[in-house]
Design a protein around this motif. Structure first.
Motif, short mmCIF file in Angstrom:
data_model
loop_
_atom_site.label_atom_id
_atom_site.label_comp_id
_atom_site.label_asym_id
_atom_site.label_seq_id
_atom_site.Cartn_x
_atom_site.Cartn_y
_atom_site.Cartn_z
N ALA A 95 0.83 -1.21 0.00
CA ALA A 95 0.00 0.00 0.00
C ALA A 95 0.86 1.26 0.00
O ALA A 95 0.55 2.24 -0.69
N SER A 96 1.95 1.24 0.76
CA SER A 96 2.82 2.41 0.83
C SER A 96 3.54 2.66 -0.49
O SER A 96 3.91 3.80 -0.80
N GLN A 97 3.76 1.60 -1.26
CA GLN A 97 4.38 1.76 -2.58
C GLN A 97 3.35 2.19 -3.63
O GLN A 97 3.60 3.09 -4.44
N LEU A 98 2.18 1.57 -3.59
CA LEU A 98 1.17 1.84 -4.60
C LEU A 98 0.59 3.25 -4.48
O LEU A 98 0.24 3.86 -5.49
N VAL A 99 0.48 3.77 -3.26
CA VAL A 99 -0.07 5.12 -3.14
C VAL A 99 0.83 6.12 -3.84
O VAL A 99 0.35 7.05 -4.51
N VAL A 100 2.14 5.94 -3.75
CA VAL A 100 3.06 6.82 -4.46
C VAL A 100 2.90 6.65 -5.97
O VAL A 100 2.85 7.64 -6.72
N GLN A 101 2.79 5.41 -6.42
CA GLN A 101 2.66 5.16 -7.86
C GLN A 101 1.38 5.76 -8.43
O GLN A 101 1.40 6.35 -9.52
N VAL A 102 0.28 5.62 -7.71
CA VAL A 102 -0.99 6.17 -8.21
C VAL A 102 -0.90 7.69 -8.30
O VAL A 102 -1.30 8.30 -9.30
N VAL A 103 -0.37 8.33 -7.27
CA VAL A 103 -0.29 9.79 -7.27
C VAL A 103 0.68 10.27 -8.35
O VAL A 103 0.44 11.29 -9.01
N GLN A 104 1.77 9.53 -8.55
CA GLN A 104 2.70 9.91 -9.62
C GLN A 104 2.02 9.83 -10.99
O GLN A 104 2.21 10.71 -11.84
N GLN A 105 1.24 8.78 -11.22
CA GLN A 105 0.52 8.67 -12.50
C GLN A 105 -0.45 9.84 -12.66
O GLN A 105 -0.59 10.40 -13.76
N ALA A 106 -1.12 10.21 -11.57
CA ALA A 106 -2.03 11.36 -11.62
C ALA A 106 -1.27 12.64 -11.96
O ALA A 106 -1.77 13.49 -12.71
N LEU A 107 -0.05 12.79 -11.43
CA LEU A 107 0.77 13.95 -11.74
C LEU A 107 1.14 13.99 -13.22
O LEU A 107 1.08 15.05 -13.86
N TYR A 108 1.52 12.82 -13.75
CA TYR A 108 1.86 12.76 -15.17
C TYR A 108 0.66 13.14 -16.03
O TYR A 108 0.79 13.81 -17.07
N ILE A 109 -0.53 12.74 -15.63
CA ILE A 109 -1.75 13.03 -16.39
C ILE A 109 -2.06 14.53 -16.36
O ILE A 109 -2.33 15.15 -17.39
N CYS A 110 -2.01 15.10 -15.17
CA CYS A 110 -2.41 16.51 -14.99
C CYS A 110 -1.31 17.49 -15.36
O CYS A 110 -1.58 18.68 -15.57
N GLY A 111 -0.07 17.01 -15.43
CA GLY A 111 1.03 17.87 -15.82
C GLY A 111 1.21 19.05 -14.88
O GLY A 111 1.16 18.89 -13.66
N MET A 112 1.38 20.23 -15.43
CA MET A 112 1.61 21.40 -14.59
C MET A 112 0.41 21.72 -13.71
O MET A 112 0.56 22.30 -12.63
N ALA A 113 -0.78 21.34 -14.16
CA ALA A 113 -1.97 21.56 -13.33
C ALA A 113 -1.89 20.70 -12.07
O ALA A 113 -2.40 21.09 -11.01
N GLY A 114 -1.27 19.55 -12.17
CA GLY A 114 -1.09 18.71 -11.00
C GLY A 114 0.08 19.14 -10.15
O GLY A 114 0.10 18.92 -8.93
#
Length: 399
Positions: A337-356
């Motif tokens: 869980a501690s690894q996956l939460v970082v991965q999910v948020v990182q993917q969200a950052l890549y999607i949102c770009g500068m908005a994220g």
């Protein structure tokens, strides 16, 4: 092990309660989350709202004035709170861990029966003091010891961190049974705030989870022997503290990941409408985030259900919780869980770009990512993986 209220099924009114939690999240916790994070301040308004709705006594049985909700209910609430303010969710979860230790291991004592009544009546906030200078993060060993002097006991401890220590009403503290006891011969001691001197020894200016306000403290208190739980900490830890910690923490992290995923999806939906298309750059990141979040949910749920079954048969809890296969799975849940939460948020950052990346955008996941990185440090992943490596050498999985 004391009798526990039934914990095998969610309470019938859980849906109504979750609506209250979402309302607190949307109207109080989320609007304050930015300042909580920026100023590294305690989320007082959110905790006050949880108090007002009696959410600090949910796990306490009705016989003591509590609401008698189940462990699975607590997990569901932690997931919801984590979607709005991770610091609020983590403080609430850590409080519930301490309450569970008293519910599971203190009901045979008139003192702790009365204290459970007091928690419910006054909506007291409990914290733990398990860290200590000189033990390297190993909560199963203590340097501090309870000193007995007739009807009075004294305890002094140098804690490296005490989450929301300046704001708690009581503390559950690990210590050696006596100055002559071995480092691993520990008891769990309740200290009342009014009888405890808390001398802050460090600041809390961290990368994430800033609102948990967890600096170090030198702790000293006088207490009566009845404030020491009869059950040794060596039994409390595997039966209650560690399972509650790993699973409620993981629920909080799932909440962080859920909200990051929701922001990324909303961003992509806006882009798709703007460009009038259903295929966009970043689709693969959304799919990966969804897959990781699904893996987190299913893994957490499986071990929550396993532990809940143990709680429904408390006479077998000690044996069940010490089963090597369960210990391995429980540690794996926390690490994964501690690894996956970082991965999910990182993917969200890549999607949102500068908005994220922006702190001021409605699609910002900057706070989410900072909070997510704390997960691997809360009971170090390295320590848990070292433990599991040793256990895997002697445990034979059933076919």
């Amino acid at each position: 092990m004391n009798a526990i209220h039934p914990a095998s099924e969610a309470s019938p009114d859980l849906a109504d309660l979750l609506q209250k939690v979402r309302h607190i999240g949307k109207t109080i916790a989320l609007p304050a989350a930015t300042s909580v994070d920026r100023e590294a301040r305690f989320p007082q308004e959110a905790i006050d709202a949880l108090r007002q709705e009696r959410l600090l006594s949910l796990y306490i049985p009705p016989a003591y004035g509590g609401e008698g909700y189940s462990f699975t209910d607590l997990v569901a609430i932690a997931q919801v709170l984590g979607q709005y303010c991770a610091a609020t969710a983590m403080i609430w979860a850590m409080h519930q861990i301490q309450v569970a230790c008293l519910v599971h291991h203190g009901q045979s004592s008139p003192f702790f029966q009365n204290y459970l009544h007091e928690i419910a009546e006054r909506q007291l906030l409990l914290a733990s003091i398990t860290s200590e200078v000189g033990v390297g993060g190993d909560i199963r060993n203590s340097i501090a010891a309870v000193e007995h002097d007739g009807a009075i006991c004294r305890l002094t401890k140098k804690a490296t961190t005490v989450s929301y220590g300046a704001y708690a009403d009581g503390y559950l503290v690990t210590a050696r049974r006596s100055p002559e006891a071995a480092a691993g011969d520990q008891v769990f001691v309740l200290l009342r705030r009014q009888d405890t001197l808390m001398e802050q020894t460090s600041n809390w200016n961290t990368f994430g989870m800033r609102g948990t306000c967890s600096p170090g403290f030198n702790v000293s208190a006088t207490l009566s022997p009845e404030q020491i739980l009869d059950t040794p900490f060596a039994e409390i830890a595997p039966q209650t503290m560690v399972p509650f910690s790993h699973l409620l923490w993981s629920a909080c992290w799932q909440g962080i990941a859920t909200d990051a995923m929701a922001r990324a999806r909303k961003f992509m939906q806006g882009k798709a409408r703007q460009l009038r298309t259903t295929s966009l750059p970043g689709d693969n990141h959304l799919v990966q985030a969804s897959s990781d979040l699904q893996l987190m949910r299913s893994t957490n749920e499986a071990v929550v259900l396993e532990y809940t079954a143990f709680l429904s048969n408390p006479q077998y809890l000690a044996e069940s919780a010490s089963n090597l296969g369960f210990v391995i799975r429980l540690n794996n849940v926390k690490v994964l869980a501690s690894q996956l939460v970082v991965q999910v948020v990182q993917q969200a950052l890549y999607i949102c770009g500068m908005a994220g990346y922006s702190e001021e955008s409605p699609f910002s996941v900057a706070r989410h990512l900072r909070d997510a990185y704390s997960a691997a440090l809360m009971i170090s992943n390295d320590r848990l993986m070292t433990t599991n490596a040793a256990l895997l050498l002697v445990h034979k999985e059933e076919a």
